[in-house]
Design a protein around this motif. Structure first.
Motif, PDB file in Angstrom:
ATOM      1  N   ARG A   1     -61.457  51.246  -9.101  1.00  0.00           N
ATOM      2  CA  ARG A   1     -61.679  52.522  -8.409  1.00  0.00           C
ATOM      3  C   ARG A   1     -60.856  52.595  -7.131  1.00  0.00           C
ATOM      4  NH1 ARG A   1     -67.121  51.506  -9.760  1.00  0.00           N
ATOM      5  NH2 ARG A   1     -67.572  50.903  -7.601  1.00  0.00           N
ATOM      6  N   GLU A   2     -60.746  51.495  -6.414  1.00  0.00           N
ATOM      7  CA  GLU A   2     -59.942  51.503  -5.194  1.00  0.00           C
ATOM      8  C   GLU A   2     -58.461  51.714  -5.505  1.00  0.00           C
ATOM      9  OE1 GLU A   2     -60.893  51.699  -2.223  1.00  0.00           O
ATOM     10  OE2 GLU A   2     -63.023  51.409  -2.607  1.00  0.00           O
TER      11      GLU A   2
ATOM     12  N   ALA B   1     -61.885  44.599  -3.734  1.00  0.00           N
ATOM     13  CA  ALA B   1     -62.027  46.045  -3.531  1.00  0.00           C
ATOM     14  C   ALA B   1     -62.096  46.385  -2.053  1.00  0.00           C
ATOM     15  CB  ALA B   1     -63.274  46.550  -4.259  1.00  0.00           C
TER      16      ALA B   1
ATOM     17  N   ASP C   1     -64.884  47.864  -9.373  1.00  0.00           N
ATOM     18  CA  ASP C   1     -64.775  48.354  -7.999  1.00  0.00           C
ATOM     19  C   ASP C   1     -63.325  48.347  -7.530  1.00  0.00           C
ATOM     20  OD1 ASP C   1     -67.487  48.783  -7.792  1.00  0.00           O
ATOM     21  OD2 ASP C   1     -67.903  46.806  -6.955  1.00  0.00           O
TER      22      ASP C   1
END
Length: 530
Positions: free
Chosen positions: A465-466, A505, A462
């Motif tokens: 992705r951030e 995240a 996560d």
């Protein structure tokens, strides 16, 4: 007749329109209709500061024949010269945001005002300048207008006008005629158009289209509850963003990759079939984008970078969100806007054809395309070979020379032999791009970003992705580009420190939202120091 006759008060109409949309002509037509029917009428206008920082407001008052009550000595009524909040009977807006502004200013009231607005958008300067998605929510604007008004007539009157090869004032005039607010027949409304003498047939077609659209019954009979109107950035919920991502991933799920990318990139497209299926559409579009931007070798480098994320994606057989985000943001960053790419876009045949179509030029007509350019020193040195560009960027004399030549801007005629040759020559410098100062700098930054995201992916997908999402702050040129780079570096430093911490995240997402909230990074700095 309308109730305003019984009360012997003027009927008031406010028109808000952008420059060049015929707001003044529309006001003149309304006055002409009234005067031909022996009514008293006058119109005035208050110009906005600029086309998209404030529309021009045209104001019309109409009074029935005969003296006003208690003023038998007067033969004509005294009419006002500007609209007053709460005292407007009809509000006509040529664009949805301007309708929202009129609601905010109090010109629209639920017991009195009929609102006629076009639903098309011409984005304001604030919307365009926002680092993130600064667009106002059109659905919110319409809901607010419906709640605030006595009656709402909303349709894309701009599209009707364009299809009729006319201007929006004609289709809005037709909507006013169909609204029934004014006690005049359709034939009476059409008379000023016929007497105008310019574009009569096309204006009548647009008038008819607007009339028919306004005459149709509304889709919803129930009145909405009041909606607070802020005109702020359009909110995007996590569900909406997820739906958009899913739609993009599935856009060409059944498409033949080779048919999409062409023969040059076909071998690379076939390798995409070995990567997560959910990310296939995004990867294929990234291949096309990077291949057009530079060459096949650059597209292959893009694919190799995406593959590194696919290899560590914990949900490769499912949604593959890590791979999809990497594919999207890598394509955007690797295809940054430099002078070479801008020149390529400006000289593409498809652009020239689109301009001719938008100008409605016939085959025998000549069209000139003028580019208004204001090159900065960094845009020039970034295109030079890395070593030379770095030296020139530090050279005070060179900076002064560039400023003297370009400080007033430049106008280049793309449709001329000279202008097209200059731009096409710049576009053909693509083979030299890998040696340029900015290319070397951008590739080094991309590699650092990739390594940080992959490090985070090992323990916290996560957060990875951030980190990839932080690429969104890199945009624009000049001061905007510099501020974006500064914010990006702060975000990467924060992400490095967050690896291994709880809620990493979510915390990085909060910082990214702060970075996109303004242009100069003030909110991000406040978040980091809090």
């Amino acid at each position: 007749m309308s109730s305003w006759y019984n009360g012997q008060r003027p009927l008031t109409l406010a028109i808000v329109a952008l420059g060049g949309e015929g707001g003044g002509v529309l006001a003149d037509w309304i006055v002409s209709v009234a005067e031909r029917a022996d009514h008293y009428a006058q119109n005035t206008s208050v110009a906005g500061v600029a086309q998209r920082t404030g529309a021009t407001v045209y104001y019309v008052e109409i009074f029935p024949p005969g003296p006003a009550p208690d003023q038998a000595a007067r033969s004509e009524p005294v009419l006002s010269v500007f609209p007053i909040p709460g005292e407007v009977d009809v509000l006509i807006a040529s664009e949805l945001m301007e309708c929202g502004r009129a609601v905010q200013r109090g010109f629209v009231t639920s017991d009195r005002t009929t609102v006629i607005t076009s639903t098309n958008r011409v984005y304001s300067i604030d919307e365009k300048m926002a680092p993130g998605d600064g667009r106002a929510d059109s659905a919110e604007l319409i809901a607010a207008a419906e709640a605030a008004s006595k009656r709402l007539i909303a349709a894309d009157f701009m599209e009707m006008a364009e299809q009729s090869r006319s201007v929006i004032s004609a289709s809005l005039f037709g909507a006013l005629a169909a609204s029934g607010v004014l006690p005049f027949t359709r034939e009476q409304f059409e008379e000023p158009i016929r007497g105008f003498g310019k574009g009569v047939e096309s204006s009548l077609r647009a008038f008819a289209a607007g009339y028919d659209a306004a005459a149709r019954p509304p889709a919803r009979a129930a009145k909405s509850q009041p909606v607070p109107l802020t005109l702020g950035p359009r909110p995007v919920s996590p569900e909406e963003r997820k739906a958009e991502e899913e739609a993009r991933r599935n856009e060409i799920a059944a498409t033949d990759p080779a048919a999409l990318v062409g023969p040059t990139l076909r071998p690379l497209a076939e390798r995409v079939l070995e990567l997560p299926a959910a990310a296939g559409s995004t990867i294929l579009h990234g291949l096309v984008r990077t291949g057009v931007y530079q060459n096949r070798a650059y597209a292959e480098q893009y694919l190799a970078r995406v593959t590194r994320f696919a290899d560590v994606d914990p949900d490769a057989d499912g949604a593959a969100r890590l791979t999809s985000e990497a594919a999207r943001h890598l394509a955007l960053w690797m295809c940054y806007q430099d002078t070479i790419h801008v020149a390529l876009q400006k000289t593409r045949q498809a652009r020239m054809e689109r301009i001719r179509k938008e100008a409605r030029a016939e085959d025998h007509q000549l069209v000139q395309v003028r580019e208004y350019l204001h090159p900065q020193i960094d845009e020039i040195t970034d295109t030079m070979p890395s070593g030379l560009g770095a030296r020139m960027a530090r050279a005070t004399l060179f900076r002064r020379l560039v400023r003297r030549v370009t400080h007033k801007g430049m106008i280049l005629n793309t449709s001329s032999v000279t202008g097209y040759t200059l731009l096409s020559t710049m576009a053909r410098m693509r083979p030299l791009r890998p040696r340029s100062l900015r290319f070397v700098r951008e590739q080094a930054a991309i590699e650092r970003w990739i390594e940080l995201a992959l490090t985070a992916a090992a323990t916290d997908p996560d957060l990875a992705r951030e980190i990839l999402e932080c690429q969104r702050v890199l945009k624009g040129y000049g001061a905007t580009y510099e501020h974006g780079n500064d914010s990006f570096e702060k975000l990467m430093s924060a992400a490095d420190e967050l690896i291994g911490s709880a809620d990493a995240a979510a915390r990085l997402a909060d910082l990214r939202a702060a970075a996109l909230a303004d242009e100069d990074g003030a909110r991000l700095r406040a978040k980091l120091t809090a």
